[in-house]
Design an enzyme around this catalytic site. Structure first.
Site, PDB file in Angstrom:
ATOM      1  N   SER A 163       0.825  -1.199   0.000  1.00  0.00           N
ATOM      2  CA  SER A 163       0.000   0.000   0.000  1.00  0.00           C
ATOM      3  C   SER A 163       0.873   1.268   0.000  1.00  0.00           C
ATOM      4  CB  SER A 163      -0.969  -0.033   1.197  1.00  0.00           C
ATOM      5  OG  SER A 163      -1.947   0.971   1.071  1.00  0.00           O
ATOM      6  N   ASP A 187      -0.425  -4.074  -4.005  1.00  0.00           N
ATOM      7  CA  ASP A 187      -1.571  -3.170  -4.101  1.00  0.00           C
ATOM      8  C   ASP A 187      -1.200  -1.761  -3.633  1.00  0.00           C
ATOM      9  OD1 ASP A 187      -4.164  -3.204  -5.186  1.00  0.00           O
ATOM     10  OD2 ASP A 187      -5.043  -2.900  -3.222  1.00  0.00           O
ATOM     11  N   HIS A 257      -7.937  -5.403  -0.636  1.00  0.00           N
ATOM     12  CA  HIS A 257      -6.658  -4.690  -0.571  1.00  0.00           C
ATOM     13  C   HIS A 257      -5.554  -5.603  -0.028  1.00  0.00           C
ATOM     14  CE1 HIS A 257      -4.221  -1.139  -0.698  1.00  0.00           C
ATOM     15  NE2 HIS A 257      -4.174  -0.947   0.604  1.00  0.00           N
TER      16      HIS A 257
END
Length: 460
Positions: A163, A187, A257
């Site tokens: 992330s 991601d 996610h």
């Protein structure tokens, strides 16, 4: 008497000092564990660089602690992997940390540096965490600079960023003009980074090889290509097995996610290898247009995860050096699926648009199913149609095949599909037998059962 007393006192101080110092040296550092209170009041940036090697695989040393002995474990001639987490809205440590460290150390003797910036990432205001990413990158550069002075090579630096951590990895890579060995983005965060120029986010120019897994492009993740190869599991949106309604609580928001992390983790085991298929679109992959991977010959289709860099030379040399790769997964770990081509040659005089469901039965009665219901196939007389079927299991011996065809029409007449030849070709494990059936009729919405036979040597 006084001399004896002084000697005993000296020895007492010596032993106390020795044991205290030894205790400090043996202290195991742990990832910062915070809570929702910390997230509400906010935290200042305070980074721990937790080192794990095979010599201290269960007891992390802190490389930026004062008088740290962790450097005794740091061998700069080995590969060094930095693992960088992302935004932590509740302050709890990521559940995947220990598994990632231990599986990587099992694969190879290397330095694993867990970048604990939880004091900084823990806040209810996402913007505050995102605003600290460049400061974290500066801290990592200082450590890498020190390692380089000790003889480390930029080629041996590998950063795995989750992330916001993916963009931190990119910022570090930019400071070395893209000379570090590899970055894997799991991601990469989308909010505040979507649409930003390359200097403000992860980019394929940030390392010698950049691979990215996009698992939530319609939510918390970044949508567009960022690496030399960008993997889109299940098209990059809704991941099988994740909640589909907000009634599931926080899992509804984070499951897609986080799936990128668990997919990468699954590649660190020997249970299966996740094959991916470079393609222009997810639909082209689903209808079987991209299953041959001819551009990568004599190599096979790229695999996901730790071993993706085996395709580095092919991917980096492309112009432009960006590739999209698609694949589907099962609903649970290790997420592997097995691909087959299902080929039909029909002799119905009228064209039919229909969907196929196929089930395979093993010799011991286990069944696995593939529903090809997202894209209708067009069946024309004497024209071969190849459908990409995906199964959660791969049977060494297939004793029965069950096939259903439907036009999807609720009302109206029931149709027939006259089949000259049906062929099942293994794609994942190509050493399996190619199985056929000849000259039969499928009745709409009626499951037909077949005993498969080895295909004849025919030009049909």
């Amino acid at each position: 008497m006084l001399l004896k007393l002084c000697l005993e006192l000296y020895l007492l101080v010596f032993y106390v000092t020795f044991w205290v110092r030894s205790d400090n040296e043996e202290k195991c550092h742990e990832f910062t564990d915070l809570n929702i209170h910390n997230a509400i009041v906010g935290t200042g940036l305070n980074v721990q660089l937790l080192l794990y090697t095979r010599e201290n695989s269960n007891c992390a040393g802190n490389l930026n602690a004062e008088n740290s002995t962790a450097f005794t474990y740091l061998n700069v001639t080995r590969k060094t992997i930095f693992i960088i987490h992302g935004y932590r809205p509740t302050g709890a440590p990521p559940v995947w940390l220990n598994s990632t460290v231990q599986r990587l150390l099992y694969i190879q003797d290397m330095n694993i540096i867990l970048v604990d910036w939880n004091r900084g990432a823990t806040t209810v205001i996402y913007h505050h965490a995102a605003g600290k990413t460049k400061a974290v990158a500066n801290i990592l550069k200082a450590l890498i600079d020190d390692m380089l002075l000790q003889g480390a090579s930029l080629d041996s630096i590998y950063m795995i960023g989750v992330s916001l951590g993916a963009h931190i990895s990119g910022f570090v890579g930019k400071m070395y003009n893209g000379s570090i060995g590899r970055i894997t983005g799991l991601d990469p965060a989308g909010p505040l980074f979507n649409g930003q120029p390359p200097e403000e986010r992860l980019d394929h120019t940030d390392a010698q090889f950049v691979d990215v897994i996009h698992s939530d492009i319609d939510g918390l993740g970044y949508r567009e290509n960022l690496g030399h190869i960008d993997f889109y599991p299940n098209g990059g949106t809704d991941q099988p097995g994740c909640p589909t309604t907000i009634l599931s609580g926080s899992e509804y928001f984070k499951c897609d996610h986080q799936r990128s992390v668990f997919l990468y983790l699954s590649t660190l085991t020997e249970s299966c290898s996740i094959t991916t298929y470079p393609c222009e679109s997810y639909r082209d992959y689903r209808i079987g247009k991209c299953a041959d991977c001819k551009e990568f010959l004599p190599m096979t289709c790229p695999v996901l995860g730790f071993n993706a860099d085996k395709w580095k030379d092919y991917l980096v040399a492309k112009i432009p050096p960006v590739t999209k790769a698609f694949f589907d997964t099962s609903t649970k770990k290790p997420f592997c699926i097995f691909h087959y081509f299902l080929d039909f040659i029909t002799w119905s005089t009228k064209t039919r648009r229909a969907y196929i469901t196929i089930k395979l039965m093993s010799s011991n009665g286990a069944i696995t199913e593939s529903k090809l219901d997202r894209d209708a196939a067009t069946f024309e007389q004497y024209k071969e149609v190849s459908l990409l079927a995906k199964f959660d299991e791969d049977f060494e011996t297939i004793s029965r095949i069950f096939v259903t065809f439907t036009t999807g029409s609720i009302i109206g007449p029931k149709y027939k599909l006259r089949v000259l030849r049906m062929r099942l070709r293994p794609l994942t494990n190509q050493n399996r037998q190619i199985l056929c059936r000849y000259d039969f009729v499928l009745l709409e919405n009626i499951e037909m059962e077949f005993v498969p036979i080895t295909c004849e040597n025919t030009n049909l």
